[in-house]
Design a protein around this motif. Structure first.
Motif, PDB file in Angstrom:
ATOM      1  N   PRO A 222      41.020 -86.594 -52.663  1.00 30.00           N
ATOM      2  CA  PRO A 222      41.780 -86.157 -51.314  1.00 30.00           C
ATOM      3  C   PRO A 222      41.075 -84.607 -51.032  1.00 30.00           C
ATOM      4  CG  PRO A 222      43.384 -87.016 -53.097  1.00 30.00           C
ATOM      5  CD  PRO A 222      41.889 -86.918 -53.762  1.00 30.00           C
ATOM      6  N   THR A 223      40.765 -83.817 -51.918  1.00 24.65           N
ATOM      7  CA  THR A 223      40.535 -82.354 -51.669  1.00 24.65           C
ATOM      8  C   THR A 223      39.081 -82.489 -50.671  1.00 24.65           C
ATOM      9  OG1 THR A 223      38.878 -82.411 -53.720  1.00 24.65           O
ATOM     10  CG2 THR A 223      41.311 -81.389 -53.821  1.00 24.65           C
ATOM     11  N   GLU A 224      38.272 -83.290 -50.667  1.00 26.90           N
ATOM     12  CA  GLU A 224      37.132 -83.587 -49.878  1.00 26.90           C
ATOM     13  C   GLU A 224      37.432 -83.913 -48.552  1.00 26.90           C
ATOM     14  OE1 GLU A 224      33.955 -85.816 -51.468  1.00 26.90           O
ATOM     15  OE2 GLU A 224      33.897 -84.844 -53.501  1.00 26.90           O
ATOM     16  N   LEU A 225      38.659 -84.378 -48.350  1.00 30.42           N
ATOM     17  CA  LEU A 225      39.316 -84.823 -46.983  1.00 30.42           C
ATOM     18  C   LEU A 225      39.245 -83.374 -45.910  1.00 30.42           C
ATOM     19  CD1 LEU A 225      42.236 -87.056 -47.395  1.00 30.42           C
ATOM     20  CD2 LEU A 225      40.134 -87.569 -46.428  1.00 30.42           C
ATOM     21  N   GLY A 226      39.312 -82.323 -46.728  1.00 30.67           N
ATOM     22  CA  GLY A 226      39.446 -81.017 -45.867  1.00 30.67           C
ATOM     23  C   GLY A 226      38.013 -80.557 -45.327  1.00 30.67           C
ATOM     24  N   GLU A 227      37.121 -80.841 -46.227  1.00 31.19           N
ATOM     25  CA  GLU A 227      35.665 -80.627 -45.693  1.00 31.19           C
ATOM     26  C   GLU A 227      35.068 -81.530 -44.410  1.00 31.19           C
ATOM     27  OE1 GLU A 227      33.006 -81.458 -48.974  1.00 31.19           O
ATOM     28  OE2 GLU A 227      34.314 -80.102 -50.443  1.00 31.19           O
ATOM     29  N   LEU A 228      35.888 -82.521 -44.097  1.00 31.44           N
ATOM     30  CA  LEU A 228      35.646 -83.451 -42.846  1.00 31.44           C
ATOM     31  C   LEU A 228      36.255 -82.583 -41.749  1.00 31.44           C
ATOM     32  CD1 LEU A 228      36.753 -86.933 -44.434  1.00 31.44           C
ATOM     33  CD2 LEU A 228      34.307 -85.895 -44.031  1.00 31.44           C
ATOM     34  N   GLY A 229      37.309 -81.946 -41.849  1.00 34.76           N
ATOM     35  CA  GLY A 229      37.867 -81.143 -40.481  1.00 34.76           C
ATOM     36  C   GLY A 229      38.736 -82.467 -39.791  1.00 34.76           C
ATOM     37  N   GLY A 230      39.372 -81.841 -39.182  1.00 37.94           N
ATOM     38  CA  GLY A 230      40.544 -82.657 -38.243  1.00 37.94           C
ATOM     39  C   GLY A 230      41.566 -82.970 -38.787  1.00 37.94           C
ATOM     40  N   THR A 231      42.265 -84.227 -38.581  1.00 37.82           N
ATOM     41  CA  THR A 231      43.571 -84.525 -39.142  1.00 37.82           C
ATOM     42  C   THR A 231      43.274 -86.044 -39.993  1.00 37.82           C
ATOM     43  OG1 THR A 231      44.020 -86.057 -37.212  1.00 37.82           O
ATOM     44  CG2 THR A 231      44.964 -83.768 -37.330  1.00 37.82           C
ATOM     45  N   CYS A 232      44.329 -86.514 -40.676  1.00 32.45           N
ATOM     46  CA  CYS A 232      44.179 -87.862 -41.206  1.00 32.45           C
ATOM     47  C   CYS A 232      45.483 -88.480 -41.090  1.00 32.45           C
ATOM     48  CB  CYS A 232      43.772 -87.723 -42.578  1.00 32.45           C
ATOM     49  SG  CYS A 232      44.862 -86.940 -44.045  1.00 32.45           S
ATOM     50  N   VAL A 233      45.456 -89.826 -41.219  1.00 29.12           N
ATOM     51  CA  VAL A 233      46.755 -90.596 -41.081  1.00 29.12           C
ATOM     52  C   VAL A 233      47.347 -90.311 -42.594  1.00 29.12           C
ATOM     53  CG1 VAL A 233      45.815 -92.276 -39.698  1.00 29.12           C
ATOM     54  CG2 VAL A 233      45.618 -92.611 -42.274  1.00 29.12           C
ATOM     55  N   ASN A 234      48.725 -90.545 -42.298  1.00 24.84           N
ATOM     56  CA  ASN A 234      49.449 -89.959 -43.698  1.00 24.84           C
ATOM     57  C   ASN A 234      49.200 -90.689 -44.879  1.00 24.84           C
ATOM     58  OD1 ASN A 234      50.960 -92.270 -42.942  1.00 24.84           O
ATOM     59  ND2 ASN A 234      52.916 -91.072 -42.718  1.00 24.84           N
ATOM     60  N   VAL A 235      49.141 -91.726 -44.811  1.00 26.86           N
ATOM     61  CA  VAL A 235      48.833 -92.705 -46.077  1.00 26.86           C
ATOM     62  C   VAL A 235      47.439 -92.234 -46.489  1.00 26.86           C
ATOM     63  CG1 VAL A 235      47.716 -94.533 -45.147  1.00 26.86           C
ATOM     64  CG2 VAL A 235      48.942 -94.956 -47.131  1.00 26.86           C
ATOM     65  N   LEU A 236      46.492 -91.764 -46.157  1.00 30.44           N
ATOM     66  CA  LEU A 236      45.081 -91.717 -46.671  1.00 30.44           C
ATOM     67  C   LEU A 236      45.044 -90.781 -47.814  1.00 30.44           C
ATOM     68  CD1 LEU A 236      42.065 -92.199 -46.516  1.00 30.44           C
ATOM     69  CD2 LEU A 236      41.798 -90.548 -44.851  1.00 30.44           C
ATOM     70  N   PRO A 237      45.570 -89.435 -47.874  1.00 27.29           N
ATOM     71  CA  PRO A 237      45.656 -88.783 -49.126  1.00 27.29           C
ATOM     72  C   PRO A 237      46.174 -89.523 -50.258  1.00 27.29           C
ATOM     73  CG  PRO A 237      46.431 -87.364 -47.245  1.00 27.29           C
ATOM     74  CD  PRO A 237      46.387 -88.699 -46.987  1.00 27.29           C
ATOM     75  N   VAL A 238      47.414 -90.273 -50.148  1.00 27.01           N
ATOM     76  CA  VAL A 238      47.689 -90.921 -51.344  1.00 27.01           C
ATOM     77  C   VAL A 238      46.845 -91.986 -51.803  1.00 27.01           C
ATOM     78  CG1 VAL A 238      49.648 -92.604 -51.955  1.00 27.01           C
ATOM     79  CG2 VAL A 238      50.013 -90.653 -50.538  1.00 27.01           C
ATOM     80  N   LEU A 239      46.171 -92.789 -51.157  1.00 25.67           N
ATOM     81  CA  LEU A 239      45.269 -93.591 -51.303  1.00 25.67           C
ATOM     82  C   LEU A 239      44.077 -93.020 -51.731  1.00 25.67           C
ATOM     83  CD1 LEU A 239      45.741 -96.227 -48.456  1.00 25.67           C
ATOM     84  CD2 LEU A 239      46.730 -96.363 -50.672  1.00 25.67           C
ATOM     85  N   ALA A 240      43.630 -92.065 -51.336  1.00 22.66           N
ATOM     86  CA  ALA A 240      42.293 -91.289 -52.066  1.00 22.66           C
ATOM     87  C   ALA A 240      42.570 -90.766 -53.202  1.00 22.66           C
ATOM     88  CB  ALA A 240      41.873 -90.079 -50.896  1.00 22.66           C
ATOM     89  N   ALA A 241      43.671 -90.377 -53.698  1.00 21.42           N
ATOM     90  CA  ALA A 241      44.151 -89.759 -55.166  1.00 21.42           C
ATOM     91  C   ALA A 241      44.147 -91.088 -56.071  1.00 21.42           C
ATOM     92  CB  ALA A 241      45.502 -89.257 -54.911  1.00 21.42           C
ATOM     93  N   ARG A 242      44.685 -92.181 -55.312  1.00 23.11           N
ATOM     94  CA  ARG A 242      44.751 -93.457 -56.313  1.00 23.11           C
ATOM     95  C   ARG A 242      43.337 -93.874 -56.378  1.00 23.11           C
ATOM     96  NH1 ARG A 242      45.535 -98.824 -57.103  1.00 23.11           N
ATOM     97  NH2 ARG A 242      47.369 -99.308 -58.293  1.00 23.11           N
ATOM     98  N   HIS A 243      42.309 -93.774 -55.534  1.00 19.86           N
ATOM     99  CA  HIS A 243      41.121 -94.242 -55.930  1.00 19.86           C
ATOM    100  C   HIS A 243      40.533 -93.282 -56.768  1.00 19.86           C
ATOM    101  CE1 HIS A 243      37.230 -95.113 -55.085  1.00 19.86           C
ATOM    102  NE2 HIS A 243      36.818 -93.948 -54.940  1.00 19.86           N
ATOM    103  N   ALA A 244      40.674 -92.044 -56.535  1.00 20.84           N
ATOM    104  CA  ALA A 244      40.028 -91.039 -57.566  1.00 20.84           C
ATOM    105  C   ALA A 244      40.465 -90.997 -58.945  1.00 20.84           C
ATOM    106  CB  ALA A 244      40.177 -89.456 -57.155  1.00 20.84           C
ATOM    107  N   ALA A 245      41.785 -91.517 -59.311  1.00 19.00           N
ATOM    108  CA  ALA A 245      42.349 -91.619 -60.525  1.00 19.00           C
ATOM    109  C   ALA A 245      41.692 -93.044 -61.117  1.00 19.00           C
ATOM    110  CB  ALA A 245      43.858 -91.753 -60.284  1.00 19.00           C
ATOM    111  N   SER A 246      41.274 -93.955 -60.163  1.00 15.01           N
ATOM    112  CA  SER A 246      40.818 -95.295 -60.927  1.00 15.01           C
ATOM    113  C   SER A 246      39.370 -95.189 -61.193  1.00 15.01           C
ATOM    114  CB  SER A 246      41.225 -96.255 -59.716  1.00 15.01           C
ATOM    115  OG  SER A 246      40.271 -96.202 -58.589  1.00 15.01           O
ATOM    116  N   MET A 247      38.743 -94.011 -60.778  1.00 16.43           N
ATOM    117  CA  MET A 247      37.257 -94.060 -61.457  1.00 16.43           C
ATOM    118  C   MET A 247      36.915 -93.599 -62.740  1.00 16.43           C
ATOM    119  SD  MET A 247      35.446 -94.957 -58.537  1.00 16.43           S
ATOM    120  CE  MET A 247      36.494 -96.476 -58.716  1.00 16.43           C
ATOM    121  N   PRO A 248      35.993 -94.060 -63.341  1.00 23.69           N
ATOM    122  CA  PRO A 248      35.839 -93.671 -64.578  1.00 23.69           C
ATOM    123  C   PRO A 248      35.408 -91.855 -64.564  1.00 23.69           C
ATOM    124  CG  PRO A 248      34.550 -95.346 -64.391  1.00 23.69           C
ATOM    125  CD  PRO A 248      35.194 -94.940 -62.979  1.00 23.69           C
ATOM    126  N   SER A 249      35.874 -91.309 -65.428  1.00 23.65           N
ATOM    127  CA  SER A 249      35.768 -89.754 -65.514  1.00 23.65           C
ATOM    128  C   SER A 249      34.380 -89.553 -66.293  1.00 23.65           C
ATOM    129  CB  SER A 249      36.883 -89.230 -66.573  1.00 23.65           C
ATOM    130  OG  SER A 249      36.757 -89.765 -67.622  1.00 23.65           O
TER     131      SER A 249
END
Length: 249
Positions: A222-249
């Motif tokens: 989700p932190t990389e969303l800020g580098e894109l600029g503009g706005t995002c729909v309200n569900v995207l940060p939640v799903l981006a965080a879930r995706h990041a947590a599901s990836m192997p560390s």
């Protein structure tokens, strides 16, 4: 970060099965009906391209068991959504929408920016869209949602995936109580997805149309969303965080 969501998004964890049941729409009093129609006429005057098409509205969600969610829904048309904004006759009118979590083989997530002609112009989001009801007498089920999600992915990104390859990933509730059903697609190389999208854009422009997503990008968190600029729909940060947590560390 992009503009924060107006309403907190709640993830409904542990959903393994989704049941859908059609119910009768709630009656609208004369005043609410008049307010809805007046607002629709004003909206069409401002944008003659608006279409009062059929849509699915969430009536209720409840747990049948710890892994099975029951979603009750009813048929309406898009003008009903305008009552969300009426100060005197307002209704929440929760929509039902699908989206596709499209990972890359290096662990990133595909996101797209809505074109000016879409419901969320300039906002970063996942490929997806609002559900439409099935024909009268035809049951709406999870497979219908999968097919719709697969169709949105090919229409917005140009990547064709079979509905059988989409797994039910998670369910959310957000602004106005709207329900998002999110599916995960098999991982693909980012270069291949970029090429599919470029071909789609070229084909749309050749036909005199604008693509629904005017840009795509790939993020890891989700932190990389800020580098894109503009706005995002309200569900995207939640799903981006879930995706990041599901990836192997």
């Amino acid at each position: 970060m992009p503009t924060p969501p107006q309403t907190a998004v709640e993830e409904l964890p542990g959903v393994r099965d989704l049941l859908l049941a059609e119910v009768d729409p709630p009656p609208l009093c004369e005043a609410k009906t008049a307010a809805m129609n007046r607002r629709w006429e004003e909206a069409v005057e401002a944008n003659p391209a608006l279409f009062d098409g059929p849509t699915v509205v969430c009536a209720d969600v409840s747990w049948r068991d710890p892994e099975t969610l029951l979603l009750s829904w009813y048929r309406a048309t898009y003008r009903l959504f305008l009552l969300r904004h009426d100060p005197e006759h307002g209704l929440p009118v929760p929509s039902v929408f699908v989206s596709v979590v499209q990972p890359t083989d290096d662990g990133r997530l595909l996101v797209g920016r809505g074109a000016s002609s879409t419901s969320y112009p300039g906002a970063w989001q996942l490929p997806g869209g609002t559900m439409e009801p099935t024909g009268t007498g035809v049951a709406l089920d999870t497979e219908c949602l999968r097919r719709h999600a697969a169709r949105e992915l090919v229409e917005e990104v140009g990547y064709l995936v079979t509905s059988e390859d989409l797994e039910l990933w998670t369910v959310t509730r957000g602004h106005h109580g709207s329900v998002g059903v999110h599916f995960r697609a098999p991982a693909r190389p980012a270069d291949a997805l970029t090429e599919k999208y470029a071909r789609l854009v070229a084909a749309e422009v050749a036909q005199g149309r604008s693509p629904e997503l005017d840009r795509i990008a790939f993020i890891r968190s989700p932190t990389e969303l800020g580098e894109l600029g503009g706005t995002c729909v309200n569900v995207l940060p939640v799903l981006a965080a879930r995706h990041a947590a599901s990836m192997p560390s």
